[in-house]
Design a protein around this motif. Structure first.
Motif, PDB file in Angstrom:
ATOM      1  N   ALA A 156       0.824  -1.211   0.000  1.00  0.00           N
ATOM      2  CA  ALA A 156       0.000   0.000   0.000  1.00  0.00           C
ATOM      3  C   ALA A 156       0.859   1.263   0.000  1.00  0.00           C
ATOM      4  CB  ALA A 156      -0.940  -0.007   1.201  1.00  0.00           C
ATOM      5  N   ILE A 157       1.907   1.279   0.806  1.00  0.00           N
ATOM      6  CA  ILE A 157       2.798   2.442   0.848  1.00  0.00           C
ATOM      7  C   ILE A 157       3.401   2.692  -0.530  1.00  0.00           C
ATOM      8  CG2 ILE A 157       5.014   3.284   1.726  1.00  0.00           C
ATOM      9  CD1 ILE A 157       4.321   1.836   4.374  1.00  0.00           C
ATOM     10  N   GLN A 158       3.895   1.637  -1.147  1.00  0.00           N
ATOM     11  CA  GLN A 158       4.568   1.804  -2.435  1.00  0.00           C
ATOM     12  C   GLN A 158       3.614   2.264  -3.531  1.00  0.00           C
ATOM     13  OE1 GLN A 158       7.885  -1.209  -3.341  1.00  0.00           O
ATOM     14  NE2 GLN A 158       6.550  -2.330  -1.923  1.00  0.00           N
ATOM     15  N   LEU A 159       2.429   1.665  -3.587  1.00  0.00           N
ATOM     16  CA  LEU A 159       1.480   2.047  -4.632  1.00  0.00           C
ATOM     17  C   LEU A 159       0.972   3.468  -4.437  1.00  0.00           C
ATOM     18  CD1 LEU A 159      -0.713  -1.118  -5.314  1.00  0.00           C
ATOM     19  CD2 LEU A 159       0.878   0.023  -6.869  1.00  0.00           C
ATOM     20  N   ALA A 160       0.618   3.817  -3.194  1.00  0.00           N
ATOM     21  CA  ALA A 160       0.123   5.166  -2.942  1.00  0.00           C
ATOM     22  C   ALA A 160       1.207   6.206  -3.212  1.00  0.00           C
ATOM     23  CB  ALA A 160      -0.380   5.278  -1.506  1.00  0.00           C
ATOM     24  N   ARG A 262     -11.621 -12.894  -0.953  1.00  0.00           N
ATOM     25  CA  ARG A 262     -11.710 -14.335  -1.176  1.00  0.00           C
ATOM     26  C   ARG A 262     -13.087 -14.792  -1.628  1.00  0.00           C
ATOM     27  NH1 ARG A 262     -10.318 -19.004   3.366  1.00  0.00           N
ATOM     28  NH2 ARG A 262      -9.833 -20.667   1.882  1.00  0.00           N
ATOM     29  N   SER A 263     -14.139 -14.198  -1.068  1.00  0.00           N
ATOM     30  CA  SER A 263     -15.494 -14.658  -1.332  1.00  0.00           C
ATOM     31  C   SER A 263     -16.111 -14.068  -2.605  1.00  0.00           C
ATOM     32  CB  SER A 263     -16.396 -14.323  -0.139  1.00  0.00           C
ATOM     33  OG  SER A 263     -16.378 -12.920   0.119  1.00  0.00           O
ATOM     34  N   ARG A 264     -15.396 -13.202  -3.287  1.00  0.00           N
ATOM     35  CA  ARG A 264     -15.947 -12.616  -4.509  1.00  0.00           C
ATOM     36  C   ARG A 264     -16.056 -13.668  -5.609  1.00  0.00           C
ATOM     37  NH1 ARG A 264     -14.141  -6.388  -5.363  1.00  0.00           N
ATOM     38  NH2 ARG A 264     -13.837  -5.810  -3.188  1.00  0.00           N
ATOM     39  N   PRO A 265     -17.030 -13.529  -6.505  1.00  0.00           N
ATOM     40  CA  PRO A 265     -17.146 -14.481  -7.609  1.00  0.00           C
ATOM     41  C   PRO A 265     -15.974 -14.366  -8.572  1.00  0.00           C
ATOM     42  CG  PRO A 265     -18.735 -12.705  -7.842  1.00  0.00           C
ATOM     43  CD  PRO A 265     -18.114 -12.539  -6.499  1.00  0.00           C
ATOM     44  N   PRO A 266     -15.710 -15.428  -9.339  1.00  0.00           N
ATOM     45  CA  PRO A 266     -14.545 -15.426 -10.244  1.00  0.00           C
ATOM     46  C   PRO A 266     -14.513 -14.248 -11.202  1.00  0.00           C
ATOM     47  CG  PRO A 266     -15.411 -17.648 -10.040  1.00  0.00           C
ATOM     48  CD  PRO A 266     -16.379 -16.749  -9.310  1.00  0.00           C
ATOM     49  N   ALA A 267     -15.663 -13.807 -11.693  1.00  0.00           N
ATOM     50  CA  ALA A 267     -15.660 -12.696 -12.648  1.00  0.00           C
ATOM     51  C   ALA A 267     -15.130 -11.418 -12.007  1.00  0.00           C
ATOM     52  CB  ALA A 267     -17.072 -12.469 -13.189  1.00  0.00           C
ATOM     53  N   GLU A 268     -15.474 -11.174 -10.754  1.00  0.00           N
ATOM     54  CA  GLU A 268     -14.973  -9.989 -10.062  1.00  0.00           C
ATOM     55  C   GLU A 268     -13.478 -10.099  -9.812  1.00  0.00           C
ATOM     56  OE1 GLU A 268     -17.107  -8.668  -6.646  1.00  0.00           O
ATOM     57  OE2 GLU A 268     -19.077  -8.995  -7.558  1.00  0.00           O
ATOM     58  N   LYS A 269     -13.037 -11.289  -9.410  1.00  0.00           N
ATOM     59  CA  LYS A 269     -11.599 -11.471  -9.193  1.00  0.00           C
ATOM     60  C   LYS A 269     -10.831 -11.298 -10.496  1.00  0.00           C
ATOM     61  CE  LYS A 269     -12.060 -14.647  -5.274  1.00  0.00           C
ATOM     62  NZ  LYS A 269     -11.859 -16.034  -4.812  1.00  0.00           N
ATOM     63  N   ALA A 270     -11.398 -11.803 -11.591  1.00  0.00           N
ATOM     64  CA  ALA A 270     -10.737 -11.654 -12.886  1.00  0.00           C
ATOM     65  C   ALA A 270     -10.605 -10.186 -13.268  1.00  0.00           C
ATOM     66  CB  ALA A 270     -11.517 -12.417 -13.956  1.00  0.00           C
ATOM     67  N   ALA A 271     -11.638  -9.392 -12.988  1.00  0.00           N
ATOM     68  CA  ALA A 271     -11.577  -7.963 -13.299  1.00  0.00           C
ATOM     69  C   ALA A 271     -10.500  -7.275 -12.474  1.00  0.00           C
ATOM     70  CB  ALA A 271     -12.937  -7.326 -13.043  1.00  0.00           C
ATOM     71  N   ILE A 272     -10.379  -7.661 -11.200  1.00  0.00           N
ATOM     72  CA  ILE A 272      -9.337  -7.080 -10.349  1.00  0.00           C
ATOM     73  C   ILE A 272      -7.955  -7.474 -10.858  1.00  0.00           C
ATOM     74  CG2 ILE A 272      -8.317  -7.164  -8.035  1.00  0.00           C
ATOM     75  CD1 ILE A 272     -11.222  -7.494  -6.972  1.00  0.00           C
ATOM     76  N   CYS A 273      -7.774  -8.752 -11.185  1.00  0.00           N
ATOM     77  CA  CYS A 273      -6.471  -9.209 -11.689  1.00  0.00           C
ATOM     78  C   CYS A 273      -6.094  -8.467 -12.967  1.00  0.00           C
ATOM     79  CB  CYS A 273      -6.499 -10.714 -11.939  1.00  0.00           C
ATOM     80  SG  CYS A 273      -6.536 -11.713 -10.430  1.00  0.00           S
ATOM     81  N   ALA A 274      -7.063  -8.238 -13.840  1.00  0.00           N
ATOM     82  CA  ALA A 274      -6.782  -7.523 -15.085  1.00  0.00           C
ATOM     83  C   ALA A 274      -6.332  -6.100 -14.801  1.00  0.00           C
ATOM     84  CB  ALA A 274      -8.021  -7.518 -15.976  1.00  0.00           C
ATOM     85  N   GLU A 275      -6.965  -5.446 -13.820  1.00  0.00           N
ATOM     86  CA  GLU A 275      -6.551  -4.075 -13.464  1.00  0.00           C
ATOM     87  C   GLU A 275      -5.158  -4.060 -12.850  1.00  0.00           C
ATOM     88  OE1 GLU A 275      -8.597  -0.957 -12.032  1.00  0.00           O
ATOM     89  OE2 GLU A 275     -10.414  -1.276 -13.212  1.00  0.00           O
ATOM     90  N   VAL A 276      -4.858  -5.078 -12.039  1.00  0.00           N
ATOM     91  CA  VAL A 276      -3.524  -5.151 -11.435  1.00  0.00           C
ATOM     92  C   VAL A 276      -2.461  -5.296 -12.517  1.00  0.00           C
ATOM     93  CG1 VAL A 276      -2.015  -6.656 -10.064  1.00  0.00           C
ATOM     94  CG2 VAL A 276      -4.243  -5.964  -9.169  1.00  0.00           C
ATOM     95  N   VAL A 277      -2.712  -6.170 -13.484  1.00  0.00           N
ATOM     96  CA  VAL A 277      -1.748  -6.342 -14.578  1.00  0.00           C
ATOM     97  C   VAL A 277      -1.578  -5.035 -15.354  1.00  0.00           C
ATOM     98  CG1 VAL A 277      -1.302  -7.529 -16.764  1.00  0.00           C
ATOM     99  CG2 VAL A 277      -2.122  -8.817 -14.782  1.00  0.00           C
ATOM    100  N   GLU A 278      -2.681  -4.316 -15.565  1.00  0.00           N
ATOM    101  CA  GLU A 278      -2.624  -3.066 -16.339  1.00  0.00           C
ATOM    102  C   GLU A 278      -1.949  -1.934 -15.570  1.00  0.00           C
ATOM    103  OE1 GLU A 278      -5.643   0.205 -18.462  1.00  0.00           O
ATOM    104  OE2 GLU A 278      -6.463  -1.631 -17.568  1.00  0.00           O
ATOM    105  N   HIS A 279      -2.253  -1.808 -14.292  1.00  0.00           N
ATOM    106  CA  HIS A 279      -1.819  -0.624 -13.551  1.00  0.00           C
ATOM    107  C   HIS A 279      -0.640  -0.855 -12.609  1.00  0.00           C
ATOM    108  CE1 HIS A 279      -5.259   1.685 -14.969  1.00  0.00           C
ATOM    109  NE2 HIS A 279      -6.045   0.680 -14.647  1.00  0.00           N
ATOM    110  N   VAL A 280      -0.558  -2.059 -12.017  1.00  0.00           N
ATOM    111  CA  VAL A 280       0.477  -2.316 -11.009  1.00  0.00           C
ATOM    112  C   VAL A 280       1.720  -2.934 -11.613  1.00  0.00           C
ATOM    113  CG1 VAL A 280       1.021  -3.481  -8.837  1.00  0.00           C
ATOM    114  CG2 VAL A 280      -1.282  -2.545  -9.215  1.00  0.00           C
ATOM    115  N   TRP A 281       1.551  -3.898 -12.507  1.00  0.00           N
ATOM    116  CA  TRP A 281       2.719  -4.587 -13.058  1.00  0.00           C
ATOM    117  C   TRP A 281       3.700  -3.638 -13.757  1.00  0.00           C
ATOM    118  CZ3 TRP A 281       1.288  -7.388  -9.683  1.00  0.00           C
ATOM    119  CH2 TRP A 281       1.139  -8.764  -9.674  1.00  0.00           C
TER     120      TRP A 281
END
Length: 322
Positions: A156-160, A262-281
């Protein structure tokens, strides 16, 4: 296959490595041969019997991993056998192989080893989804993360910092505070002898707070918010029940948001993973964000790894290698 087995709910001593039935990918999944996984606070709660496994998910502990794809399930496109990946899991990471929905796979970021990539998915997805997708932290806003020296905190510190927020963080020792400062925190607060509420209020209050304490900090977090501030609660280390002063929240036009990954459905997790790859990686590839690894231990030392987590003396992530 080899996997960590829990003899029952309890302390770290209930964990050992044994043989369990192998797994196969269902339609839309891939089978990953695991190189490494990482210990998360939620893993210790599951071990104690306090964090039930979502229906249909693996009973094996482990919310993230890195490794190599060895088999594709029906209908999977965009991935190939032999690809090196890291993955956000609902469970099953403490094992030699794990079946993963294809949308929860991410490529290993440039410049990161396959082993160290195991400690990125859970923290990157948690921080990005909560701080940026939910709370919409903006450049120049004041951001407070509690427990800045832990896995979530260091990410969190690094991203912010990379995205130009003013970062405040709490920790319990001079060593941990120094690490937080080195990672970019503008203001470090020793919670043992400083009041984070007073520090934040003196600077106008926090626009966004990321909190893993829950009940214990609820009233003080609300007090520390700026006008239109957003408090995002992602943990319950300080309990589950507290009184909320609605009038205080109304005066600030504030928001209290509680989320779980953890409890989110796969489609929501997939959307988060896609944003992480786009913005964080890309930030990882350029070196402005990096995995912070406290230690790497073999899977056979899983009990010692959980004890290390319980002792809270670590900085960053605890990695288990296979």
């Amino acid at each position: 296959m080899r996997a960590v087995i829990a003899s029952g709910p309890g302390g770290p001593e209930v964990l050992s490595v044994g043989e369990v039935p192998d797994v196969a990918p269902a339609a839309g999944e891939v089978l990953v041969e695991v190189a490494a996984t990482a210990v998360n606070r939620a893993d210790t709660l599951q071990r104690q019997g306090f964090y039930p496994v979502p229906a249909g998910s693996s009973e094996i502990i482990g919310l993230e991993c890195s490794g190599t794809i060895v088999e594709l399930g029906a209908g999977v496109e965009g991935w190939a056998v032999g690809d090196e990946v890291c993955a956000l899991l609902t469970g099953g990471g403490y094992a030699a192989r794990v079946a993963v929905p294809a949308g929860q796979l991410m490529p290993v970021p440039e410049g990161v080893s396959l082993v160290d990539a195991a400690c990125l998915p859970e923290v990157a997805c948690t921080v990005w989804s909560n701080v940026f997708m939910v709370a919409a932290l903006q450049p120049g806003e004041r951001f407070l993360v509690h427990g800045g020296a832990g896995g979530i905190g260091t990410m969190a510190i690094q991203l912010a910092t990379a995205l130009s927020a003013k970062v405040f963080t709490t920790a319990g020792s001079a060593e941990k505070l120094a690490v937080c400062a080195d990672l970019g925190a503008d203001v470090t607060i020793n919670y043992r002898d400083e009041d984070f509420v007073e520090v934040l209020k003196a600077d106008g209050g926090a626009d966004v707070i990321l909190d893993n304490m829950g009940a214990k900090y609820l009233a003080r977090n609300v007090d520390a918010l700026a006008t239109s501030g957003r408090l995002v609660i992602i943990g319950m280390q300080g309990g589950t029940k507290a009184e909320l002063d609605i009038s205080a929240l109304l005066r600030k036009r504030g928001a209290v948001i509680a989320t779980a990954l953890r409890s989110r459905p796969p489609a929501e997790k997939a959307a988060i993973c896609a944003e992480v790859v786009e913005h964080v990686w890309p930030l990882v590839a350029e070196g402005s964000v990096k995995p912070i690894v406290h230690t790497r231990l073999p899977l056979a030392e899983v009990a010692a790894a959980h004890q290390l987590m319980a002792d809270s003396d670590h900085i960053g992530k605890i990695v288990l290698t296979l």
